[in-house]
Design an enzyme around this catalytic site. Structure first.
Site, mmCIF file in Angstrom:
data_model
loop_
_atom_site.group_PDB
_atom_site.id
_atom_site.type_symbol
_atom_site.label_atom_id
_atom_site.label_comp_id
_atom_site.label_asym_id
_atom_site.label_seq_id
_atom_site.Cartn_x
_atom_site.Cartn_y
_atom_site.Cartn_z
ATOM 1 N N GLN A 105 9.946 -4.630 31.858
ATOM 2 C CA GLN A 105 8.952 -4.866 30.702
ATOM 3 C C GLN A 105 8.890 -6.339 30.335
ATOM 4 O O GLN A 105 7.921 -6.432 29.360
ATOM 5 C CB GLN A 105 9.528 -4.047 29.260
ATOM 6 N N ASN A 106 9.367 -7.301 31.025
ATOM 7 C CA ASN A 106 9.301 -8.590 30.522
ATOM 8 C C ASN A 106 8.039 -9.022 31.208
ATOM 9 O O ASN A 106 7.664 -8.826 32.196
ATOM 10 C CB ASN A 106 10.562 -9.359 31.176
ATOM 11 N N HIS A 123 4.301 -4.556 31.483
ATOM 12 C CA HIS A 123 3.758 -5.060 30.722
ATOM 13 C C HIS A 123 2.943 -6.564 30.769
ATOM 14 O O HIS A 123 2.337 -7.327 30.058
ATOM 15 C CB HIS A 123 4.597 -5.597 29.251
ATOM 16 N N CYS A 155 -17.010 -18.790 33.311
ATOM 17 C CA CYS A 155 -18.272 -18.469 32.326
ATOM 18 C C CYS A 155 -17.968 -19.189 30.926
ATOM 19 O O CYS A 155 -18.687 -18.914 29.965
ATOM 20 C CB CYS A 155 -18.114 -16.978 32.028
ATOM 21 N N THR A 193 17.492 -3.473 27.386
ATOM 22 C CA THR A 193 16.389 -3.017 26.480
ATOM 23 C C THR A 193 16.669 -2.305 25.610
ATOM 24 O O THR A 193 17.645 -1.465 25.733
ATOM 25 C CB THR A 193 15.167 -2.049 27.456
ATOM 26 N N SER A 194 16.050 -2.199 24.443
ATOM 27 C CA SER A 194 16.309 -1.560 23.188
ATOM 28 C C SER A 194 15.787 0.074 23.520
ATOM 29 O O SER A 194 16.231 1.039 22.503
ATOM 30 C CB SER A 194 15.594 -2.126 21.995
ATOM 31 N N ASN A 218 24.349 -3.083 28.026
ATOM 32 C CA ASN A 218 23.632 -3.631 26.815
ATOM 33 C C ASN A 218 24.562 -4.000 25.845
ATOM 34 O O ASN A 218 25.604 -3.310 25.792
ATOM 35 C CB ASN A 218 22.729 -2.763 26.326
ATOM 36 N N GLU A 220 24.828 -3.470 22.994
ATOM 37 C CA GLU A 220 24.431 -2.813 21.853
ATOM 38 C C GLU A 220 24.167 -1.326 22.402
ATOM 39 O O GLU A 220 23.744 -1.158 23.221
ATOM 40 C CB GLU A 220 23.481 -3.152 20.593
HETATM 41 P P1 OAD Z 1 14.079 -5.638 22.711
HETATM 42 O O1 OAD Z 1 14.101 -7.254 22.206
HETATM 43 O O2 OAD Z 1 13.451 -4.515 22.089
HETATM 44 O O3 OAD Z 1 15.328 -5.182 23.028
HETATM 45 C C1 OAD Z 1 16.407 -6.028 23.753
HETATM 46 C C2 OAD Z 1 17.579 -5.504 23.941
HETATM 47 O O4 OAD Z 1 18.583 -6.478 24.754
HETATM 48 C C3 OAD Z 1 18.443 -5.130 22.912
HETATM 49 O O5 OAD Z 1 19.008 -3.807 22.949
HETATM 50 C C4 OAD Z 1 19.586 -5.987 22.745
HETATM 51 O O6 OAD Z 1 20.856 -5.570 22.447
HETATM 52 C C5 OAD Z 1 19.691 -6.384 24.196
HETATM 53 N N1 OAD Z 1 20.346 -7.530 24.446
HETATM 54 C C6 OAD Z 1 20.427 -8.640 24.097
HETATM 55 N N2 OAD Z 1 21.289 -9.849 24.768
HETATM 56 C C7 OAD Z 1 21.620 -9.059 25.849
HETATM 57 C C8 OAD Z 1 22.370 -9.461 27.027
HETATM 58 N N3 OAD Z 1 22.624 -10.746 27.109
HETATM 59 N N4 OAD Z 1 22.562 -8.558 28.108
HETATM 60 C C9 OAD Z 1 21.990 -7.582 28.041
HETATM 61 N N5 OAD Z 1 21.394 -6.836 26.984
HETATM 62 C C10 OAD Z 1 21.069 -7.715 26.015
HETATM 63 O O7 OAD Z 1 13.306 -5.836 24.224
HETATM 64 P P2 OAD Z 1 12.749 -4.699 25.074
HETATM 65 O O8 OAD Z 1 13.306 -3.473 24.975
HETATM 66 O O9 OAD Z 1 12.401 -5.470 26.404
HETATM 67 O O10 OAD Z 1 6.311 -5.509 24.547
HETATM 68 O O11 OAD Z 1 11.220 -4.634 24.296
HETATM 69 C C11 OAD Z 1 10.466 -3.744 24.947
HETATM 70 C C12 OAD Z 1 8.963 -4.288 24.607
HETATM 71 O O12 OAD Z 1 9.020 -4.382 23.099
HETATM 72 C C13 OAD Z 1 8.682 -5.743 25.014
HETATM 73 O O13 OAD Z 1 8.384 -5.610 26.440
HETATM 74 C C14 OAD Z 1 7.866 -6.132 24.198
HETATM 75 C C15 OAD Z 1 8.157 -5.703 22.796
HETATM 76 O O14 OAD Z 1 7.182 -5.022 22.133
HETATM 77 C C16 OAD Z 1 5.116 -5.899 24.551
HETATM 78 O O15 OAD Z 1 4.914 -6.995 23.906
HETATM 79 C C17 OAD Z 1 3.935 -4.943 24.848
#
Ligand code: OAD
Length: 251
Positions: A105-106, A123, A155, A193-194, A218, A220
């Site tokens: 998703q990054n 994304h 353009c 990922t959350s 994760n 959490e």
């Molecule tokens: P989030 O920021 O929602 O979640 C980050 C997750 O990473 C959390 O569950 C943390 O507990 C965990 N975390 C933090 N540090 C960590 C580490 N060192 N090792 C492993 N995990 C760790 O990120 P995403 O789930 O990627 O979308 O968010 C999904 C989407 O929400 C993003 O791609 C973005 C955002 O809206 C768009 O921009 C469309």
């Protein structure tokens, strides 16, 4: 951090798997210094605005300067960042498994910089831009940007990053490839990922329905924790390097 018996089982799963999927989110880049969107109980706010308000097509249209200042800031942070041990471990797994698909998703490009080749960017990418006026879509790695908002070299239209903004839909082509890889894998890892943003959040559920062994990494718990076969509460950069031929299986 995990008991001997689970560590043994994980080692075995890694030895036997041929098709593997790794779903990653912002947390995998946290140890590279790239802030996450959520986690630790908070959501990202920039200059007093929630990013869900800034990173939208409405903001791009109404206030492209503020919109692009946020993206210019992110490009600066990410350009300085280096892939970490978790990105590198995943890149090394390409040599270990018959088929490895990274679904991320990054938009930061750190998997590519670590050497991964088969990556589905759900994304999009911060390092591509597109022009809605003439359809140009090109790589753009300029940091800092020469002008804000940046304009189309063809353009003169205002460019936008080639990313999925809040309220937009993940392109069908990339998502259907993610679904196909998920449906046929034996091992499905969910890292950093959350798991609250759709459609990515549906993939661990789909993997489970297709009888993959699901491992979550994760610090959490998340909605995936309830369906994962194993959740390892810890940081990706510390955990993933254990899952390599020369590592010791997650213990
Ligand atoms: P989030 O920021 O929602 O979640 C980050 C997750 O990473 C959390 O569950 C943390 O507990 C965990 N975390 C933090 N540090 C960590 C580490 N060192 N090792 C492993 N995990 C760790 O990120 P995403 O789930 O990627 O979308 O968010 C999904 C989407 O929400 C993003 O791609 C973005 C955002 O809206 C768009 O921009 C469309």
């Amino acid at each position: 951090m995990i008991c001997e018996r689970v560590a043994e089982e994980l080692k075995e799963r890694f030895r036997e798997a041929r098709a593997v999927v790794v779903l990653t989110g912002a947390g995998i880049s946290a140890e590279s210094g790239v802030p996450t969107f959520r986690g630790g109980g908070g959501a990202t706010v920039w200059r007093g605005m929630p990013v869900e308000k800034i990173a939208t097509p409405e903001m791009w249209r109404a206030d492209p300067v503020t919109f692009w200042q946020w993206y210019a800031y992110r490009r600066e942070v990410i350009e300085r960042a280096e892939p970490n041990a978790a990105h590198r471990a995943i890149a090394a797994w390409e040599r270990q498994f018959e088929r490895l698909t990274v679904i991320t998703q990054n938009v930061d490009g750190l998997h590519q910089r670590a050497g991964s080749r088969k990556i589905l960017e759900l994304h999009g990418s911060l390092w591509r831009v597109r022009c809605l006026q003439c359809g140009l879509n090109m790589e753009d790695r300029r940091v800092p940007l020469p002008e804000i908002p940046p304009r189309c070299p063809s353009c003169g239209g205002i460019l936008r990053p080639d990313v999925v903004l809040f309220g937009e839909v993940v392109p069908e082509t990339v998502f259907s490839r993610a679904v196909a890889a998920t449906a046929e894998c034996e091992l499905f890892l969910v890292v950093g990922t959350s798991a609250v943003v759709y459609p990515a959040a549906v993939l661990p559920v789909l993997a489970k329905q297709h009888r993959a062994f699901v491992i979550e990494v994760n610090p959490e718990t998340t909605p995936v924790t309830g369906i994962a076969d194993v959740t390892i509460l810890g940081r990706a950069g510390e955990i993933l390097p254990h899952f390599s031929p020369e590592g010791h299986g997650g213990g």
